[in-house]
Write a protein that holds these residues in place. Structure first.
Motif, PDB file in Angstrom:
ATOM      1  N   LYS A   8       0.794  -1.228   0.000  1.00  0.00           N
ATOM      2  CA  LYS A   8       0.000   0.000   0.000  1.00  0.00           C
ATOM      3  C   LYS A   8       0.829   1.283   0.000  1.00  0.00           C
ATOM      4  O   LYS A   8       0.267   2.385  -0.035  1.00  0.00           O
ATOM      5  CB  LYS A   8      -0.946  -0.004   1.200  1.00  0.00           C
ATOM      6  CG  LYS A   8      -1.995  -1.117   1.137  1.00  0.00           C
ATOM      7  CD  LYS A   8      -2.937  -1.053   2.325  1.00  0.00           C
ATOM      8  CE  LYS A   8      -3.990  -2.159   2.239  1.00  0.00           C
ATOM      9  NZ  LYS A   8      -4.926  -2.106   3.403  1.00  0.00           N
ATOM     10  N   LEU A   9       2.131   1.146   0.035  1.00  0.00           N
ATOM     11  CA  LEU A   9       2.966   2.347   0.069  1.00  0.00           C
ATOM     12  C   LEU A   9       3.047   3.032  -1.293  1.00  0.00           C
ATOM     13  O   LEU A   9       2.765   2.438  -2.320  1.00  0.00           O
ATOM     14  CB  LEU A   9       4.382   1.994   0.544  1.00  0.00           C
ATOM     15  CG  LEU A   9       4.558   1.524   1.986  1.00  0.00           C
ATOM     16  CD1 LEU A   9       6.034   1.321   2.296  1.00  0.00           C
ATOM     17  CD2 LEU A   9       3.944   2.515   2.968  1.00  0.00           C
ATOM     18  N   GLU A  10       3.439   4.295  -1.276  1.00  0.00           N
ATOM     19  CA  GLU A  10       3.755   5.059  -2.480  1.00  0.00           C
ATOM     20  C   GLU A  10       5.176   5.584  -2.316  1.00  0.00           C
ATOM     21  O   GLU A  10       5.631   5.812  -1.198  1.00  0.00           O
ATOM     22  CB  GLU A  10       2.762   6.227  -2.635  1.00  0.00           C
ATOM     23  CG  GLU A  10       1.313   5.796  -2.854  1.00  0.00           C
ATOM     24  CD  GLU A  10       1.080   5.175  -4.216  1.00  0.00           C
ATOM     25  OE1 GLU A  10       1.979   5.294  -5.085  1.00  0.00           O
ATOM     26  OE2 GLU A  10       0.012   4.570  -4.410  1.00  0.00           O
ATOM     27  N   PRO A  11       5.888   5.781  -3.423  1.00  0.00           N
ATOM     28  CA  PRO A  11       5.579   5.544  -4.820  1.00  0.00           C
ATOM     29  C   PRO A  11       5.800   4.085  -5.216  1.00  0.00           C
ATOM     30  O   PRO A  11       5.755   3.209  -4.344  1.00  0.00           O
ATOM     31  CB  PRO A  11       6.574   6.465  -5.536  1.00  0.00           C
ATOM     32  CG  PRO A  11       7.763   6.432  -4.606  1.00  0.00           C
ATOM     33  CD  PRO A  11       7.194   6.380  -3.215  1.00  0.00           C
ATOM     34  N   LEU A  12       6.077   3.841  -6.496  1.00  0.00           N
ATOM     35  CA  LEU A  12       6.264   2.482  -6.985  1.00  0.00           C
ATOM     36  C   LEU A  12       7.426   1.787  -6.279  1.00  0.00           C
ATOM     37  O   LEU A  12       7.348   0.604  -5.939  1.00  0.00           O
ATOM     38  CB  LEU A  12       6.522   2.501  -8.506  1.00  0.00           C
ATOM     39  CG  LEU A  12       6.533   1.151  -9.225  1.00  0.00           C
ATOM     40  CD1 LEU A  12       5.139   0.535  -9.240  1.00  0.00           C
ATOM     41  CD2 LEU A  12       7.059   1.301 -10.657  1.00  0.00           C
ATOM     42  N   VAL A  13       8.503   2.533  -6.044  1.00  0.00           N
ATOM     43  CA  VAL A  13       9.682   1.998  -5.341  1.00  0.00           C
ATOM     44  C   VAL A  13       9.910   2.841  -4.086  1.00  0.00           C
ATOM     45  O   VAL A  13      10.728   3.763  -4.073  1.00  0.00           O
ATOM     46  CB  VAL A  13      10.929   2.021  -6.249  1.00  0.00           C
ATOM     47  CG1 VAL A  13      12.106   1.332  -5.555  1.00  0.00           C
ATOM     48  CG2 VAL A  13      10.639   1.343  -7.588  1.00  0.00           C
ATOM     49  N   PRO A  14       9.191   2.556  -3.019  1.00  0.00           N
ATOM     50  CA  PRO A  14       9.300   3.388  -1.804  1.00  0.00           C
ATOM     51  C   PRO A  14      10.527   3.052  -0.966  1.00  0.00           C
ATOM     52  O   PRO A  14      11.040   1.936  -0.982  1.00  0.00           O
ATOM     53  CB  PRO A  14       8.016   3.041  -1.042  1.00  0.00           C
ATOM     54  CG  PRO A  14       7.673   1.659  -1.492  1.00  0.00           C
ATOM     55  CD  PRO A  14       8.151   1.529  -2.898  1.00  0.00           C
ATOM     56  N   THR A  15      10.973   4.049  -0.222  1.00  0.00           N
ATOM     57  CA  THR A  15      12.034   3.861   0.773  1.00  0.00           C
ATOM     58  C   THR A  15      11.376   3.555   2.114  1.00  0.00           C
ATOM     59  O   THR A  15      10.390   4.196   2.491  1.00  0.00           O
ATOM     60  CB  THR A  15      12.892   5.131   0.886  1.00  0.00           C
ATOM     61  OG1 THR A  15      13.512   5.393  -0.384  1.00  0.00           O
ATOM     62  CG2 THR A  15      13.970   4.968   1.940  1.00  0.00           C
ATOM     63  N   VAL A  16      11.895   2.556   2.811  1.00  0.00           N
ATOM     64  CA  VAL A  16      11.328   2.175   4.107  1.00  0.00           C
ATOM     65  C   VAL A  16      12.451   2.146   5.144  1.00  0.00           C
ATOM     66  O   VAL A  16      13.637   2.170   4.819  1.00  0.00           O
ATOM     67  CB  VAL A  16      10.643   0.794   4.043  1.00  0.00           C
ATOM     68  CG1 VAL A  16       9.439   0.839   3.120  1.00  0.00           C
ATOM     69  CG2 VAL A  16      11.620  -0.295   3.591  1.00  0.00           C
ATOM     70  N   SER A  17      12.068   2.083   6.392  1.00  0.00           N
ATOM     71  CA  SER A  17      13.045   2.019   7.474  1.00  0.00           C
ATOM     72  C   SER A  17      13.202   0.583   7.960  1.00  0.00           C
ATOM     73  O   SER A  17      12.316  -0.263   7.762  1.00  0.00           O
ATOM     74  CB  SER A  17      12.596   2.902   8.640  1.00  0.00           C
ATOM     75  OG  SER A  17      11.404   2.387   9.210  1.00  0.00           O
TER      76      SER A  17
END
Length: 303
Positions: free
Chosen positions: A210-219
């Motif tokens: 469900k995140l945005e954008p197509l290639v999101p950065t996460v922690s």
């Protein structure tokens, strides 16, 4: 006076000739209409996945140029290079006199795409997001190339491979999955990416769909909170299911993470899983087998 049979033959020949020279019109992945007066004879590919699609669609003999890393099939390695995903050699593209250029919509720089438009050569934008889009792309490229019989056969074979995997795996117990694109910064793929389609095909669940954008950065904290049962990444070249890369081994710092506790750290040949082309069916097969291995490693009574 022309007899009726002669007239019918003449009319049929006229219709065949008219059809042979009829304009070809398809809609590309940007929603734009692409029209050719006749099947393309000199084609340039501006992405490795596009090169694979064009060959699979029967257009290998019509290709006159491609970007770096267009290495499949083997014949593609001999094509003249016209740059890479960061910079195109516009002068060489002009010199090759293409009558069709197939572009990676989000992989080629917008400024250079504007320059390509100034050449007034038809552009077909390729950006498949879902597994079915690969088959659709094959069909459309086959129309533009005048190789529909080959392209349609490739699309049908691909659809059979995907349908077989869906039948075999889609109803298996779900497995939560984190797909790691990069480690510094930590990046993943959302639910709009084709890899997420592959995860679902195998009965998995993308924890960051469900995140945005197509290639999101996460922690790292977000991954620990999601606590995926399996972690995947792409590897340069084929790897065995139990082979992990250094960038995956960092997760062993958290032994309570489900994927670590059950040794579910998997690497798949990046060319098979990241390129939206027919070989993604092979990558999907590998992921499905890996997820079945993850299921087999569950402790008794564990979800």
């Amino acid at each position: 006076m022309i007899r009726r049979s002669q007239f019918s033959i003449a009319l049929a020949l006229f219709m065949i000739a008219a059809h042979a020279y009829a304009a070809i019109t398809v809609t590309d992945d940007s929603g734009a209409t692409v029209t050719l007066a006749a099947p393309a004879q000199r084609v340039i590919s501006l992405a490795p996945h596009v090169t694979e699609l064009l060959y699979a669609a029967g257009g290998g003999a019509k290709m006159v140029g491609a970007v770096s890393y267009s290495d499949y099939p083997a014949e593609a390695k001999q094509l003249p290079r016209v740059g890479d995903n960061k910079a195109l050699d516009l002068e060489r593209i002009v010199a090759l006199k293409p009558d069709l250029i197939v572009v990676w919509r989000h992989g080629n720089a917008q400024r250079q795409l504007d320059r390509l438009r100034e050449m007034h050569v038809p552009l077909f934008f390729s950006e498949p997001h879902h597994l079915e889009d690969v088959a659709v792309s094959l069909t459309k490229l086959g129309q533009l190339l005048g190789t529909s019989s080959t392209a349609d056969a490739a699309a049908a074979a691909y659809r059979r491979d995907i349908a077989q995997l869906r039948t075999q795996y889609a109803n298996r117990p779900p497995v939560s999955v984190f797909y790691q694109v990069w480690d510094q910064p930590l990046m993943t793929l959302n639910g709009e990416h084709m890899v997420s389609d592959v995860i679902a095909l195998c009965g998995g669940r993308n924890v960051f769909a469900k995140l945005e954008p197509l290639v999101p950065t996460v922690s790292t904290e977000a991954v620990l909170a999601a606590n995926p049962e399996a972690i995947f990444t792409a590897a340069p070249g084929a790897t065995k299911p139990d082979t992990t890369l250094p960038k995956l081994n960092t997760w062993r710092t958290w032994p309570s993470l489900k994927a670590v506790a059950n040794n579910n750290l998997f690497a798949i040949d990046g060319d098979l899983i990241n390129r939206p082309a027919p070989r993604i069916a092979q990558g999907a097969k590998q992921m499905c087998e890996d997820l079945d291995l993850a299921r087999s490693r569950r402790k008794s009574g564990a979800p």
